[in-house]
Design a protein around this motif. Structure first.
Motif, PDB file in Angstrom:
ATOM      1  N   PHE A 117      -5.715   8.588   0.353  1.00 63.26           N
ATOM      2  CA  PHE A 117      -4.726   8.976  -0.653  1.00 63.26           C
ATOM      3  C   PHE A 117      -4.339   7.787  -1.525  1.00 63.26           C
ATOM      4  O   PHE A 117      -4.224   7.911  -2.753  1.00 63.26           O
ATOM      5  CB  PHE A 117      -3.476   9.543   0.027  1.00 63.26           C
ATOM      6  N   ILE A 118      -4.130   6.626  -0.897  1.00 67.36           N
ATOM      7  CA  ILE A 118      -3.759   5.434  -1.663  1.00 67.36           C
ATOM      8  C   ILE A 118      -4.871   5.056  -2.641  1.00 67.36           C
ATOM      9  O   ILE A 118      -4.621   4.762  -3.816  1.00 67.36           O
ATOM     10  CB  ILE A 118      -3.450   4.261  -0.717  1.00 67.36           C
ATOM     11  N   ARG A 119      -6.131   5.080  -2.165  1.00 64.95           N
ATOM     12  CA  ARG A 119      -7.264   4.750  -3.046  1.00 64.95           C
ATOM     13  C   ARG A 119      -7.413   5.780  -4.157  1.00 64.95           C
ATOM     14  O   ARG A 119      -7.750   5.437  -5.295  1.00 64.95           O
ATOM     15  CB  ARG A 119      -8.557   4.667  -2.234  1.00 64.95           C
ATOM     16  N   TYR A 120      -7.158   7.049  -3.818  1.00 64.62           N
ATOM     17  CA  TYR A 120      -7.200   8.090  -4.842  1.00 64.62           C
ATOM     18  C   TYR A 120      -6.149   7.823  -5.919  1.00 64.62           C
ATOM     19  O   TYR A 120      -6.413   7.963  -7.121  1.00 64.62           O
ATOM     20  CB  TYR A 120      -6.972   9.468  -4.212  1.00 64.62           C
ATOM     21  N   MET A 121      -4.944   7.445  -5.500  1.00 63.59           N
ATOM     22  CA  MET A 121      -3.887   7.152  -6.461  1.00 63.59           C
ATOM     23  C   MET A 121      -4.257   5.974  -7.361  1.00 63.59           C
ATOM     24  O   MET A 121      -3.934   5.960  -8.554  1.00 63.59           O
ATOM     25  CB  MET A 121      -2.585   6.858  -5.720  1.00 63.59           C
ATOM     26  N   GLN A 122      -4.951   4.975  -6.800  1.00 61.70           N
ATOM     27  CA  GLN A 122      -5.385   3.841  -7.611  1.00 61.70           C
ATOM     28  C   GLN A 122      -6.397   4.288  -8.666  1.00 61.70           C
ATOM     29  O   GLN A 122      -6.344   3.851  -9.828  1.00 61.70           O
ATOM     30  CB  GLN A 122      -5.986   2.763  -6.712  1.00 61.70           C
ATOM     31  N   LEU A 142       0.634   0.235  -5.173  1.00 60.08           N
ATOM     32  CA  LEU A 142      -0.429   0.857  -4.381  1.00 60.08           C
ATOM     33  C   LEU A 142      -1.165  -0.180  -3.544  1.00 60.08           C
ATOM     34  O   LEU A 142      -1.520   0.081  -2.387  1.00 60.08           O
ATOM     35  CB  LEU A 142      -1.382   1.606  -5.304  1.00 60.08           C
ATOM     36  N   ASP A 143      -1.391  -1.360  -4.116  1.00 57.86           N
ATOM     37  CA  ASP A 143      -2.032  -2.440  -3.349  1.00 57.86           C
ATOM     38  C   ASP A 143      -1.148  -2.857  -2.177  1.00 57.86           C
ATOM     39  O   ASP A 143      -1.640  -3.097  -1.063  1.00 57.86           O
ATOM     40  CB  ASP A 143      -2.305  -3.650  -4.249  1.00 57.86           C
ATOM     41  N   GLU A 144       0.164  -2.976  -2.438  1.00 53.85           N
ATOM     42  CA  GLU A 144       1.096  -3.324  -1.379  1.00 53.85           C
ATOM     43  C   GLU A 144       1.059  -2.293  -0.254  1.00 53.85           C
ATOM     44  O   GLU A 144       1.064  -2.633   0.929  1.00 53.85           O
ATOM     45  CB  GLU A 144       2.520  -3.414  -1.952  1.00 53.85           C
ATOM     46  N   ASN A 145       1.017  -1.018  -0.637  1.00 52.32           N
ATOM     47  CA  ASN A 145       0.981   0.046   0.353  1.00 52.32           C
ATOM     48  C   ASN A 145      -0.296  -0.004   1.192  1.00 52.32           C
ATOM     49  O   ASN A 145      -0.274   0.208   2.402  1.00 52.32           O
ATOM     50  CB  ASN A 145       1.092   1.410  -0.345  1.00 52.32           C
ATOM     51  N   ALA A 146      -1.413  -0.266   0.501  1.00 51.66           N
ATOM     52  CA  ALA A 146      -2.690  -0.324   1.220  1.00 51.66           C
ATOM     53  C   ALA A 146      -2.695  -1.470   2.227  1.00 51.66           C
ATOM     54  O   ALA A 146      -3.190  -1.322   3.354  1.00 51.66           O
ATOM     55  CB  ALA A 146      -3.837  -0.480   0.220  1.00 51.66           C
ATOM     56  N   LYS A 147      -2.126  -2.618   1.843  1.00 53.38           N
ATOM     57  CA  LYS A 147      -2.113  -3.790   2.722  1.00 53.38           C
ATOM     58  C   LYS A 147      -1.186  -3.589   3.920  1.00 53.38           C
ATOM     59  O   LYS A 147      -1.531  -3.945   5.052  1.00 53.38           O
ATOM     60  CB  LYS A 147      -1.670  -5.031   1.935  1.00 53.38           C
ATOM     61  N   LYS A 148      -0.011  -3.031   3.675  1.00 52.27           N
ATOM     62  CA  LYS A 148       1.001  -2.940   4.726  1.00 52.27           C
ATOM     63  C   LYS A 148       0.884  -1.677   5.573  1.00 52.27           C
ATOM     64  O   LYS A 148       1.159  -1.707   6.773  1.00 52.27           O
ATOM     65  CB  LYS A 148       2.405  -3.008   4.114  1.00 52.27           C
ATOM     66  N   PHE A 149       0.498  -0.574   4.930  1.00 52.53           N
ATOM     67  CA  PHE A 149       0.599   0.708   5.630  1.00 52.53           C
ATOM     68  C   PHE A 149      -0.694   1.517   5.625  1.00 52.53           C
ATOM     69  O   PHE A 149      -0.697   2.660   6.083  1.00 52.53           O
ATOM     70  CB  PHE A 149       1.728   1.547   5.014  1.00 52.53           C
ATOM     71  N   GLY A 150      -1.762   0.952   5.083  1.00 50.82           N
ATOM     72  CA  GLY A 150      -3.007   1.701   5.016  1.00 50.82           C
ATOM     73  C   GLY A 150      -3.590   1.959   6.404  1.00 50.82           C
ATOM     74  O   GLY A 150      -3.769   1.030   7.189  1.00 50.82           O
ATOM     75  N   THR A 151      -3.844   3.218   6.701  1.00 49.50           N
ATOM     76  CA  THR A 151      -4.474   3.606   7.966  1.00 49.50           C
ATOM     77  C   THR A 151      -5.575   4.604   7.664  1.00 49.50           C
ATOM     78  O   THR A 151      -5.742   5.053   6.523  1.00 49.50           O
ATOM     79  CB  THR A 151      -3.459   4.263   8.931  1.00 49.50           C
ATOM     80  N   SER A 152      -6.303   4.978   8.686  1.00 47.90           N
ATOM     81  CA  SER A 152      -7.374   5.952   8.489  1.00 47.90           C
ATOM     82  C   SER A 152      -6.835   7.295   8.022  1.00 47.90           C
ATOM     83  O   SER A 152      -7.565   8.104   7.450  1.00 47.90           O
ATOM     84  CB  SER A 152      -8.160   6.134   9.797  1.00 47.90           C
ATOM     85  N   SER A 159       8.517  -5.075   6.881  1.00 49.60           N
ATOM     86  CA  SER A 159       7.535  -4.042   7.224  1.00 49.60           C
ATOM     87  C   SER A 159       8.205  -2.730   7.629  1.00 49.60           C
ATOM     88  O   SER A 159       7.642  -1.955   8.411  1.00 49.60           O
ATOM     89  CB  SER A 159       6.625  -4.537   8.357  1.00 49.60           C
ATOM     90  N   ASP A 160       9.372  -2.475   7.097  1.00 53.27           N
ATOM     91  CA  ASP A 160      10.058  -1.236   7.456  1.00 53.27           C
ATOM     92  C   ASP A 160       9.254  -0.019   6.976  1.00 53.27           C
ATOM     93  O   ASP A 160       8.732  -0.016   5.859  1.00 53.27           O
ATOM     94  CB  ASP A 160      11.449  -1.220   6.811  1.00 53.27           C
ATOM     95  N   PRO A 161       9.147   1.019   7.789  1.00 56.32           N
ATOM     96  CA  PRO A 161       8.367   2.203   7.402  1.00 56.32           C
ATOM     97  C   PRO A 161       8.837   2.858   6.100  1.00 56.32           C
ATOM     98  O   PRO A 161       8.035   3.490   5.400  1.00 56.32           O
ATOM     99  CB  PRO A 161       8.566   3.152   8.591  1.00 56.32           C
ATOM    100  N   LEU A 162      10.114   2.699   5.745  1.00 55.28           N
ATOM    101  CA  LEU A 162      10.618   3.308   4.513  1.00 55.28           C
ATOM    102  C   LEU A 162      10.021   2.665   3.261  1.00 55.28           C
ATOM    103  O   LEU A 162      10.064   3.259   2.178  1.00 55.28           O
ATOM    104  CB  LEU A 162      12.142   3.219   4.457  1.00 55.28           C
ATOM    105  N   LEU A 163       9.468   1.460   3.399  1.00 56.01           N
ATOM    106  CA  LEU A 163       8.826   0.826   2.247  1.00 56.01           C
ATOM    107  C   LEU A 163       7.620   1.628   1.764  1.00 56.01           C
ATOM    108  O   LEU A 163       7.280   1.593   0.579  1.00 56.01           O
ATOM    109  CB  LEU A 163       8.385  -0.600   2.597  1.00 56.01           C
ATOM    110  N   GLU A 164       6.975   2.331   2.686  1.00 51.03           N
ATOM    111  CA  GLU A 164       5.787   3.102   2.306  1.00 51.03           C
ATOM    112  C   GLU A 164       6.123   4.219   1.317  1.00 51.03           C
ATOM    113  O   GLU A 164       5.543   4.252   0.216  1.00 51.03           O
ATOM    114  CB  GLU A 164       5.097   3.667   3.545  1.00 51.03           C
ATOM    115  N   PRO A 165       7.037   5.150   1.649  1.00 47.75           N
ATOM    116  CA  PRO A 165       7.337   6.197   0.661  1.00 47.75           C
ATOM    117  C   PRO A 165       7.973   5.659  -0.611  1.00 47.75           C
ATOM    118  O   PRO A 165       7.704   6.159  -1.706  1.00 47.75           O
ATOM    119  CB  PRO A 165       8.290   7.133   1.418  1.00 47.75           C
ATOM    120  N   VAL A 166       8.809   4.610  -0.475  1.00 44.65           N
ATOM    121  CA  VAL A 166       9.425   4.033  -1.673  1.00 44.65           C
ATOM    122  C   VAL A 166       8.352   3.463  -2.604  1.00 44.65           C
ATOM    123  O   VAL A 166       8.395   3.663  -3.827  1.00 44.65           O
ATOM    124  CB  VAL A 166      10.442   2.931  -1.291  1.00 44.65           C
ATOM    125  N   GLY A 167       7.383   2.764  -2.027  1.00 41.17           N
ATOM    126  CA  GLY A 167       6.315   2.199  -2.842  1.00 41.17           C
ATOM    127  C   GLY A 167       5.516   3.261  -3.565  1.00 41.17           C
ATOM    128  O   GLY A 167       5.163   3.106  -4.746  1.00 41.17           O
TER     129      GLY A 167
END
Length: 211
Positions: free
Chosen positions: A104-109, A89-99, A61-69
């Motif tokens: 942005f993640i849903r828009y990218m999907q 994008l699904d991985e990002n939404a599950k691990k790092f999705g916040t309000s 769950s390292d924060p760097l996984l978010e920008p890399v993903g």
């Protein structure tokens, strides 16, 4: 002697195989990040995916996984590999999705699906699914900064859907299936897009024979 030669051949193959394998492991999150960026600079997206898998397993769950993903998702969109883009994008939404970032993640999907939508008469299910997804997005995030972008995509999807229904109606009429034709004709006549001027999309010559 033959046994010794055979054993030597097997050992040689083993060491050659080992030497060709990626020996990176136990790197810090920042080192993995730098390696993945290097892979992308080298245009080796497959290796970048492998290194992301290693990074994610070593640093769950390292924060760097978010920008890399997100970077890898964009890279796969650029390569028209939309299923892999959606995986990240699904991985990002599950691990790092916040309000703060989930819109942005849903828009990218949605954008990934929009980019993958090339042939509406072959991808009717994808078209309808994505239009519903955009409606849900707009309802869930009414104040999002991406509303204009998804609205433009929705308009294009609706125009494509209208053109698709025109094609279906014409097909039913040509094949004397008048009951089905009348259903689609009524839909078209009641559509808000009925009087919108449209330029019909042209298929490449090598696709026309299959349409």
């Amino acid at each position: 002697m033959f046994k010794n030669i055979f054993t030597f051949a097997l050992l040689s193959l083993f060491f050659v195989a080992c030497s060709t394998q990626d020996e990176l492991y136990n790197l810090s999150a920042s080192q993995w990040y730098e390696q993945i960026i290097k892979d992308l600079q080298d245009r080796d997206l497959e290796k970048a995916d492998e290194h992301y898998t290693s990074m994610a397993s070593e640093h769950i769950s390292d924060p760097l996984l978010e920008p890399v993903g997100l970077i890898l998702a964009q890279a796969h969109i650029d390569e028209e590999e939309y299923q892999l883009a959606n995986f990240y994008l699904d991985e990002n939404a599950k691990k790092f999705g916040t309000s703060k970032n989930i819109d942005f993640i849903r828009y990218m999907q949605i954008r990934s699906k929009f980019e993958s939508f090339a042939l509406p008469n072959r991808e009717q299910g994808l078209l309808i699914e994505t239009m519903n997804q955009i409606d849900n997005f707009s309802a869930s995030y009414p104040n999002t900064q991406y509303s204009v972008l998804v609205g433009t995509m929705l308009t294009k999807f609706r125009l494509a859907f209208y053109a698709l229904e025109q094609e279906i109606a014409a097909l039913y009429e040509r094949t004397d299936k008048y009951e089905s034709y009348e259903i689609y004709k009524e839909r078209l006549e009641n559509s808000e897009l009925k009087d919108v001027p449209m330029i019909k999309a042209k298929l490449a010559w090598y696709r026309r024979m299959f349409e």
